[in-house]
Every structure is written in C-alpha cells, then in structure tokens.
Design an enzyme around this catalytic site. Structure first.
Site, mmCIF file in Angstrom:
data_model
loop_
_atom_site.group_PDB
_atom_site.id
_atom_site.type_symbol
_atom_site.label_atom_id
_atom_site.label_comp_id
_atom_site.label_asym_id
_atom_site.label_seq_id
_atom_site.Cartn_x
_atom_site.Cartn_y
_atom_site.Cartn_z
ATOM 1 N N ASP A 129 -1.202 0.029 6.065
ATOM 2 C CA ASP A 129 -1.387 0.789 7.311
ATOM 3 C C ASP A 129 -2.805 0.694 7.843
ATOM 4 O O ASP A 129 -3.102 1.256 8.892
ATOM 5 C CB ASP A 129 -1.007 2.266 7.102
ATOM 6 N N ASP B 242 -0.161 5.104 0.546
ATOM 7 C CA ASP B 242 -0.462 6.214 1.454
ATOM 8 C C ASP B 242 -0.421 5.721 2.905
ATOM 9 O O ASP B 242 -1.099 4.750 3.249
ATOM 10 C CB ASP B 242 -1.847 6.773 1.112
ATOM 11 N N ASP C 259 0.874 -1.156 0.000
ATOM 12 C CA ASP C 259 0.000 0.000 0.000
ATOM 13 C C ASP C 259 0.929 1.229 0.000
ATOM 14 O O ASP C 259 2.108 1.103 0.351
ATOM 15 C CB ASP C 259 -0.875 -0.028 1.259
HETATM 16 MG MG LIG Z 1 -2.796 3.361 3.219
#
Ligand SMILES: [Mg+2]
Length: 271
Positions: free
Chosen positions: A211, A14, A12
């Site tokens: 995240d 961001d 991922d």
């Molecule tokens: Mg993310």
C-alpha cells in the site's frame, strides 16, 4: 504491464490485509484464493516476532501462516548483522520483538556493541539515545535502522493513531552523531532478497502487493519484481502518483479489483 504471470506472492500486511485489528474488506477471501500459491508476508514492522504476527492474522480471521511465511525487518536485521560478524554484540533501542530477534544470532552488550540497532516501536528515551550515540562516536559501533518509514498508522493506547516510524526514531541518532545508518527494511533490497530466497524464486517471478509507493512498490520495482499497489492503506484512491517513483504494474483500489484485473491478463490465476 508485466506479461508473464507471477509464480509467488509477497504481501505487505498493514493497509493491505488489515487496519489495526480488522481485516480489510475482501482480504480474507483474497487470501483463500491464493492459499495454494507460494506466498510470504513481509513487514517493515520489527515490533512483533513472526509467531505474534501469525497469531494476529489468525485472530483477525485469516488462515494461520507457517512461521517461515512471515518475515519481519527485525529478523532481516539479525540475519544481516550475523552475516557481517558472527556472534555480534549489539545495543538495541526498540520493542521486545527486536531484542528477541537479535538475541537469536547476537548478544546484547551496552559497553562494547558492534552495532547500535534502532527499531520502530517503544524503547527510545534520553538514556538509550545517550548510550547509543556514545557507542557510535567513541567505540566505533555501526548505526543500523530496521526500517526507514517516517510514520505509521497503528493502534496506540486503544485509539487509532499516527506513530513515529523507524526513520523518525533513528533521526535523533543521525543528528547527534552525523552518521548515516545502514537501513534494512523496504525499500532496501535485503528484506525482499530474504523473501525470494525462502520462496525459492527470482524477482521476476514475484508479485509484491503493498500500500506504500515509497517502500513496498519502489523497493520491489527496483529489483525487477512485478508490483501491485492497493489503495486501501497509506495511498488513497484518487491520489496522484508521486512523479519520482516507479509506477506499479497494477494500481488498484482493492484486492478484489486486483483479482479482476488479473482475470483479464491471466485468466484463472486466482482460484
Ligand atoms: Mg503497509
């Protein structure tokens, strides 16, 4: 704890590699250390086309990835719709990247769309909502959502803000029609399956680094991937793990800590 070293990475971006337009501490070094490992960047964000994602990574200071190494929920949506109906007609509500991705395999048609596609990003207004719900209710179009995120962190009008995610933007269509959408992005399996197919690996051979417990980790764990949660984005250090969600194999404060944890389990894996 997983026992075999992964052979490919799915990342991922961001909250893992960058916030807004700045690299997260240690992320550039981390990516250098996995340069020779098969890897792919996966995002629920349908706003940018892969070329723009590659531009952004390069501008921030990462090595520019090949376009096949970037997979967005917009591309996955286009792939899915083409698999359901070759030459499909669509009505899309969302950013330019979504319209572009869908136009590669389908054709826009606000009168007879087979699919009403609602994506994250600007585009929703009274007219587009009205057009979309009439296509669903009166013409039998299927409702499709690019990604289920409730909200996302992004730069908006120059300041760091919380913006409505794909799940929030499709909500007015759900309320207006009573129809549940087909959802494409994480934690649904399609995006991961396309990533594995591009990398030529099985789920067990992949390590997903993300995240968000509810999307990145939940979806990857459901497929049997190894998972690493880095607490540099949505999920803060010290925050208690949501009881309903599968725990990641690695729960670390940063990518640097992930390298150290790997060094104990699989010495030399990171070069
Ligand atoms: Mg993310």
């Amino acid at each position: 704890m997983a026992i075999t070293p992964p052979s490919a990475l799915i990342l991922d971006m961001d909250g893992v590699l960058y916030h807004g337009d700045s690299a997260i501490d240690g992320a550039i070094d981390f990516m250098r250390s996995v340069e020779n490992r098969p890897h792919l960047f996966l995002t629920n964000n349908p706003i940018k086309i892969p070329e723009q994602v590659a531009d952004k990574l390069e501008q921030i200071g990462f090595r520019r990835p090949a376009l096949e190494q970037v997979l967005t929920s917009a591309e996955a949506t286009a792939h899915y719709l083409a698999s359901k109906k070759s030459g499909f007609l669509f009505f899309a509500v969302g950013a330019e990247g979504l319209h572009q991705a869908l136009s590669e395999t389908g054709r826009p048609d606000a009168e007879d769309a087979d699919f009403v596609v609602v994506g994250e990003g600007p585009g929703l207004d009274f007219d587009s909502l009205t057009c979309g719900i009439n296509l669903v209710l009166k013409k039998g179009a299927k409702l499709v959502s690019t990604n289920p995120d409730n909200n996302v962190d992004a730069t908006h009008n120059g300041s760091h803000s919380v913006l409505p995610g794909g799940g929030a933007l499709v909500a007015p269509f759900i309320v207006s029609t009573g129809v549940q959408p087909i959802t494409i992005g994480k934690p649904q399996p399609l995006l991961y399956e396309m990533a594995m197919s591009r990398l030529g690996v099985t789920a067990e051979e992949c390590l997903m680094i993300g995240d968000r417990p509810d999307t990145d980790i939940a979806g990857a764990a459901a497929l049997g991937m190894q998972t690493a949660l880095v607490r540099t984005g949505r999920f803060a250090p010290g925050e208690d793990w949501p009881a309903a969600l599968p725990r990641p194999d690695w729960d670390v404060s940063s990518l640097g800590d992930l390298v150290q944890a790997f060094e104990r389990s699989f010495p030399g894996w990171f070069s």
